[in-house]
Design an enzyme around this catalytic site. Structure first.
Site, PDB file in Angstrom:
ATOM      1  N   GLY A   5       0.928  -1.200  -0.036  1.00 13.89           N
ATOM      2  CA  GLY A   5       0.091   0.139   0.089  1.00 13.89           C
ATOM      3  C   GLY A   5       0.808   1.296   0.077  1.00 13.89           C
ATOM      4  O   GLY A   5       1.638   1.412   0.846  1.00 13.89           O
ATOM      5  N   PHE A   8      -1.436   6.637   2.705  1.00 11.48           N
ATOM      6  CA  PHE A   8      -0.805   7.703   3.871  1.00 11.48           C
ATOM      7  C   PHE A   8       0.182   6.777   4.626  1.00 11.48           C
ATOM      8  O   PHE A   8       1.260   7.175   4.955  1.00 11.48           O
ATOM      9  CB  PHE A   8      -1.805   8.290   4.439  1.00 11.48           C
ATOM     10  CG  PHE A   8      -2.587   9.500   3.822  1.00 11.48           C
ATOM     11  CD1 PHE A   8      -1.958  10.700   3.815  1.00 11.48           C
ATOM     12  CD2 PHE A   8      -3.682   9.307   3.391  1.00 11.48           C
ATOM     13  CE1 PHE A   8      -2.748  11.651   3.243  1.00 11.48           C
ATOM     14  CE2 PHE A   8      -4.357  10.310   2.817  1.00 11.48           C
ATOM     15  CZ  PHE A   8      -4.029  11.453   2.859  1.00 11.48           C
ATOM     16  N   GLU A 164     -19.169  17.395   3.509  1.00  7.64           N
ATOM     17  CA  GLU A 164     -18.407  18.052   2.355  1.00  7.64           C
ATOM     18  C   GLU A 164     -18.717  17.817   1.046  1.00  7.64           C
ATOM     19  O   GLU A 164     -19.155  18.762   0.412  1.00  7.64           O
ATOM     20  CB  GLU A 164     -16.826  17.668   2.579  1.00  7.64           C
ATOM     21  CG  GLU A 164     -16.210  17.941   3.713  1.00  7.64           C
ATOM     22  CD  GLU A 164     -14.579  17.332   3.996  1.00  7.64           C
ATOM     23  OE1 GLU A 164     -14.405  16.536   3.256  1.00  7.64           O
ATOM     24  OE2 GLU A 164     -14.067  18.180   4.808  1.00  7.64           O
ATOM     25  N   ASP A 294      -5.564   2.470   8.273  1.00  8.43           N
ATOM     26  CA  ASP A 294      -7.072   2.272   8.158  1.00  8.43           C
ATOM     27  C   ASP A 294      -7.332   0.395   8.585  1.00  8.43           C
ATOM     28  O   ASP A 294      -8.212   0.169   8.740  1.00  8.43           O
ATOM     29  CB  ASP A 294      -7.708   2.533   7.020  1.00  8.43           C
ATOM     30  CG  ASP A 294      -8.285   4.099   6.819  1.00  8.43           C
ATOM     31  OD1 ASP A 294      -7.881   4.678   7.839  1.00  8.43           O
ATOM     32  OD2 ASP A 294      -8.796   4.291   5.995  1.00  8.43           O
ATOM     33  N   GLN A 311      -3.935  11.374   9.601  1.00 12.67           N
ATOM     34  CA  GLN A 311      -2.918  11.305  10.597  1.00 12.67           C
ATOM     35  C   GLN A 311      -2.573  10.320  11.282  1.00 12.67           C
ATOM     36  O   GLN A 311      -1.335   9.903  11.690  1.00 12.67           O
ATOM     37  CB  GLN A 311      -3.216  12.717  11.561  1.00 12.67           C
ATOM     38  CG  GLN A 311      -2.698  13.883  11.246  1.00 12.67           C
ATOM     39  CD  GLN A 311      -1.101  13.955  10.964  1.00 12.67           C
ATOM     40  OE1 GLN A 311      -0.588  13.453  11.703  1.00 12.67           O
ATOM     41  NE2 GLN A 311      -0.750  14.829   9.977  1.00 12.67           N
TER      42      GLN A 311
HETATM   43  C1  LIG Z   1     -13.528  10.533   0.689  1.00 20.51           C
HETATM   44  C2  LIG Z   1     -12.697  10.432   1.828  1.00 20.51           C
HETATM   45  C3  LIG Z   1     -12.428  11.442   2.585  1.00 20.51           C
HETATM   46  C4  LIG Z   1     -11.474  11.654   3.697  1.00 20.51           C
HETATM   47  N1  LIG Z   1     -11.228  12.565   4.165  1.00 20.51           N
HETATM   48  C5  LIG Z   1     -10.377  12.690   5.343  1.00 20.51           C
HETATM   49  C6  LIG Z   1     -10.196  13.883   6.112  1.00 20.51           C
HETATM   50  O1  LIG Z   1     -10.628  15.025   5.659  1.00 20.51           O
HETATM   51  N2  LIG Z   1      -9.434  13.494   7.049  1.00 20.51           N
HETATM   52  C7  LIG Z   1      -8.711  12.493   7.362  1.00 20.51           C
HETATM   53  O2  LIG Z   1      -7.646  12.564   8.394  1.00 20.51           O
HETATM   54  N3  LIG Z   1      -8.942  11.647   6.908  1.00 20.51           N
HETATM   55  C8  LIG Z   1      -9.863  11.263   5.757  1.00 20.51           C
HETATM   56  N4  LIG Z   1     -10.022  10.206   5.254  1.00 20.51           N
HETATM   57  C9  LIG Z   1      -9.503   8.954   5.564  1.00 20.51           C
HETATM   58  C10 LIG Z   1      -7.999   8.877   5.213  1.00 20.51           C
HETATM   59  O3  LIG Z   1      -7.945   8.902   3.983  1.00 20.51           O
HETATM   60  C11 LIG Z   1      -7.631   7.497   5.718  1.00 20.51           C
HETATM   61  O4  LIG Z   1      -7.575   7.471   6.889  1.00 20.51           O
HETATM   62  C12 LIG Z   1      -6.274   7.316   5.169  1.00 20.51           C
HETATM   63  O5  LIG Z   1      -6.226   7.309   3.757  1.00 20.51           O
HETATM   64  C13 LIG Z   1      -5.649   5.616   5.568  1.00 20.51           C
HETATM   65  O6  LIG Z   1      -4.488   5.630   5.100  1.00 20.51           O
HETATM   66  P1  LIG Z   1      -3.939   4.224   4.649  1.00 20.51           P
HETATM   67  O7  LIG Z   1      -2.502   4.362   4.273  1.00 20.51           O
HETATM   68  O8  LIG Z   1      -4.282   3.154   5.735  1.00 20.51           O
HETATM   69  O9  LIG Z   1      -4.996   3.977   3.595  1.00 20.51           O
HETATM   70  P2  LIG Z   1      -5.040   4.419   1.958  1.00 20.51           P
HETATM   71  O10 LIG Z   1      -4.326   5.824   2.145  1.00 20.51           O
HETATM   72  O11 LIG Z   1      -6.345   4.332   1.493  1.00 20.51           O
HETATM   73  O12 LIG Z   1      -3.900   3.560   1.310  1.00 20.51           O
HETATM   74  C14 LIG Z   1      -3.957   2.223   0.841  1.00 20.51           C
HETATM   75  C15 LIG Z   1      -3.394   1.747  -0.211  1.00 20.51           C
HETATM   76  O13 LIG Z   1      -3.179   0.469  -0.166  1.00 20.51           O
HETATM   77  C16 LIG Z   1      -3.586   0.080  -1.759  1.00 20.51           C
HETATM   78  N5  LIG Z   1      -4.248  -1.206  -1.720  1.00 20.51           N
HETATM   79  C17 LIG Z   1      -5.401  -1.612  -1.165  1.00 20.51           C
HETATM   80  N6  LIG Z   1      -5.313  -2.986  -1.232  1.00 20.51           N
HETATM   81  C18 LIG Z   1      -4.373  -3.477  -1.995  1.00 20.51           C
HETATM   82  C19 LIG Z   1      -3.927  -4.786  -2.583  1.00 20.51           C
HETATM   83  N7  LIG Z   1      -4.756  -5.830  -2.238  1.00 20.51           N
HETATM   84  N8  LIG Z   1      -2.928  -4.790  -3.147  1.00 20.51           N
HETATM   85  C20 LIG Z   1      -2.061  -3.699  -3.109  1.00 20.51           C
HETATM   86  N9  LIG Z   1      -2.269  -2.574  -2.988  1.00 20.51           N
HETATM   87  C21 LIG Z   1      -3.490  -2.384  -2.227  1.00 20.51           C
HETATM   88  C22 LIG Z   1      -4.560   1.214  -2.072  1.00 20.51           C
HETATM   89  O14 LIG Z   1      -4.479   1.328  -3.698  1.00 20.51           O
HETATM   90  C23 LIG Z   1      -4.027   2.557  -1.608  1.00 20.51           C
HETATM   91  O15 LIG Z   1      -2.980   3.319  -2.192  1.00 20.51           O
HETATM   92  C24 LIG Z   1     -10.996  10.229   3.999  1.00 20.51           C
HETATM   93  C25 LIG Z   1     -11.075   9.039   3.303  1.00 20.51           C
HETATM   94  C26 LIG Z   1     -12.043   9.030   2.292  1.00 20.51           C
HETATM   95  C27 LIG Z   1     -12.245   7.894   1.569  1.00 20.51           C
END
Ligand SMILES: Cc1cc2nc3c(=O)[nH]c(=O)nc-3n(C[C@H](O)[C@H](O)[C@H](O)COP(=O)(O)OP(=O)(O)OC[C@H]3O[C@@H](n4cnc5c(N)ncnc54)[C@H](O)[C@@H]3O)c2cc1C
Length: 413
Positions: A5, A8, A164, A294, A311
């Site tokens: 992934g 963030f 939003e 997440d 964050q």
């Molecule tokens: C519409 C929306 C609005 C949001 N607004 C806010 C906000 O205003 N403030 C805030 O703090 N948070 C917000 N969030 C939440 C925030 O975006 C998430 O908490 C954050 O992105 C989590 O980070 P992450 O790295 O865990 O997941 P992500 O950023 O979602 O990254 C996960 C990555 O894993 C990859 N992936 C998934 N499955 C696989 C797989 N099987 N194989 C390979 N790659 C894979 C995906 O392509 C992605 O690039 C929002 C979320 C959404 C959807």
């Protein structure tokens, strides 16, 4: 090591390990890092899709110990220490960081998966924008369809994304679409925000919640509180009290669960399917595997579950990287300590609520300025920041949400 992934959490874990003596394979199913807090602006024609996405390879172009792999992870073999990709590639690891994010959950409500528009990915945002703009084109051609809900947008979920979206859609309709369709009575368009609890913006203070409610209602958004969805159909939504709203556009912003990759990992899962991790964010019984962002159920200082926020993911990714570096140096790991930087949500032009550490609360244009600044700072890539800044300035001065293009392949034979 392998990082799954480039969101963030994974991006920040990889950046924090770049200077360590490790070879990193960073895998993502997409070739870009997406900035999801601005996804609703793509869906509402405020920004283009590549304004909020940055190619992962460009971020690590000068990092020779990072190998970017495009592919979907379909298997994790903890005993063999291998990650399996959909195209057959197998990646060996000594350390693994699982940062695959979350996916949409329909909470078991009938019809959500079939008929509602989710908003978790860039293609979903573009699809929603296409759909909204196409609905206005169709209404312009056939005004008789308007009472059937052709111009009614129902947003399910009164969290930050629903709020939003509601503010932005009402502005898109009231300004640009009113001008684009001079022969259409756009005042017949409805934006309805449906929330199951009796408050918008759960997690915010009552004052911010009230401000969001008043601002949205002033923009003409119909806000229904204490109105759980019973089901979504091809022609609209049915609420738990039996009332129906005809709509061709139901947007589901209410539910998320852990990415399905969480199910491949052993051990306890929290209620939304997230992986329960130890204090240092590693998997119980597997100190070489970390789950962050997440996908993980990390705990705060008093044991409270941490929310699925950018964050939490950024700090969790950096923390996992530091623990890998500590292990490589033969040092013990440390527990994760989350530093709360506050929460914020924008309700539309010159209006946002921001609740910062120390009890500082900003509203109206001050909150909006804080929201703009924070989102620009955290957006990845100088070009993206510049383009978004120019877009926002243009929109502020001219009221023009410029990305009103329908990006569908209409070149049928
Ligand atoms: C519409 C929306 C609005 C949001 N607004 C806010 C906000 O205003 N403030 C805030 O703090 N948070 C917000 N969030 C939440 C925030 O975006 C998430 O908490 C954050 O992105 C989590 O980070 P992450 O790295 O865990 O997941 P992500 O950023 O979602 O990254 C996960 C990555 O894993 C990859 N992936 C998934 N499955 C696989 C797989 N099987 N194989 C390979 N790659 C894979 C995906 O392509 C992605 O690039 C929002 C979320 C959404 C959807």
């Amino acid at each position: 090591m392998v990082v799954v992934g480039a969101g963030f959490a994974g991006l920040n874990a990889t950046l924090a390990l770049c200077d360590e003596p490790v070879d990193i394979a960073l895998v993502d199913r997409d070739n870009y890092h997406g900035f999801w807090p601005l996804l609703y602006q793509v869906a509402t024609a405020g920004l283009g899709p590549d304004d909020i996405a940055h190619p992962v390879r460009a971020i690590f172009a000068d990092r020779h110990n990072v190998s970017v792999r495009l592919g979907t992870v379909v298997g994790i073999e903890l005993d063999e220490r291998q990650v399996l990709l959909d195209h057959g590639e197998v990646l060996d690891y000594d350390y693994l960081v699982v940062a695959a994010g979350s996916s949409t959950s329909d909470f078991g409500i009938p019809g959500v998966s079939e008929h509602a528009f989710p908003l978790k990915t860039l293609p979903e945002a573009v699809r929603l924008r296409n759909h909204i703009l196409t609905a206005f084109e169709r209404a312009d051609a056939d005004r008789a369809a308007v009472p059937d809900g052709l111009l009614t947008v129902v947003l399910a979920g009164g969290g930050p994304t629903g709020v939003e979206m509601a503010g932005a859609i009402s502005e898109l309709i009231g300004t640009n679409l009113a001008l684009d369709f001079p022969h259409l009575d756009v005042t017949s368009a409805r934006v309805v925000l449906v929330e199951a609890t009796d408050r918008l913006l759960g997690g915010f203070s009552p004052r911010s919640q009230d401000e969001a409610l008043e601002t949205l209602r002033a923009k003409g958004v119909e806000v229904l509180l204490g109105a759980p969805l019973a089901r979504v159909t091809a022609s609209g939504v049915v609420l738990a009290d039996g009332s129906e709203i005809a709509s061709h556009t139901v947007v589901w912003t209410a539910g998320v669960r852990a990415n399905p990759l969480a199910d491949l990992l052993p051990g306890e899962k929290a209620r939304n399917g997230t992986v329960v991790v130890t204090a240092d964010l590693s998997l119980p019984g597997h100190p070489e595997v970390f789950a962050v962002g997440d996908v993980a159920a990390a705990a705060g200082r008093s044991g409270e579950p941490l929310p699925q926020l950018a964050q939490v993911a950024i700090q969790g990714g950096r923390h996992a990287a530091r623990q890998v570096a500590a292990r490589l140096a033969g040092k013990p790991t440390r527990p994760f300590r989350y530093h709360d930087h506050g929460i914020m949500a924008t309700i539309g032009r010159q209006s946002a609520v921001a609740e910062l550490p120390g009890g500082l609360k900003l509203r109206g244009s001050m909150g909006w300025a804080a929201w703009l600044a924070v989102h620009l700072v955290f957006l990845v890539g100088f070009r993206n920041r510049l383009v978004v800044l120019v877009n926002w300035a243009w929109n502020y001065l001219t009221w023009d949400r410029a990305s009103r293009v329908i990006l569908e392949d209409t070149s049928r034979p």
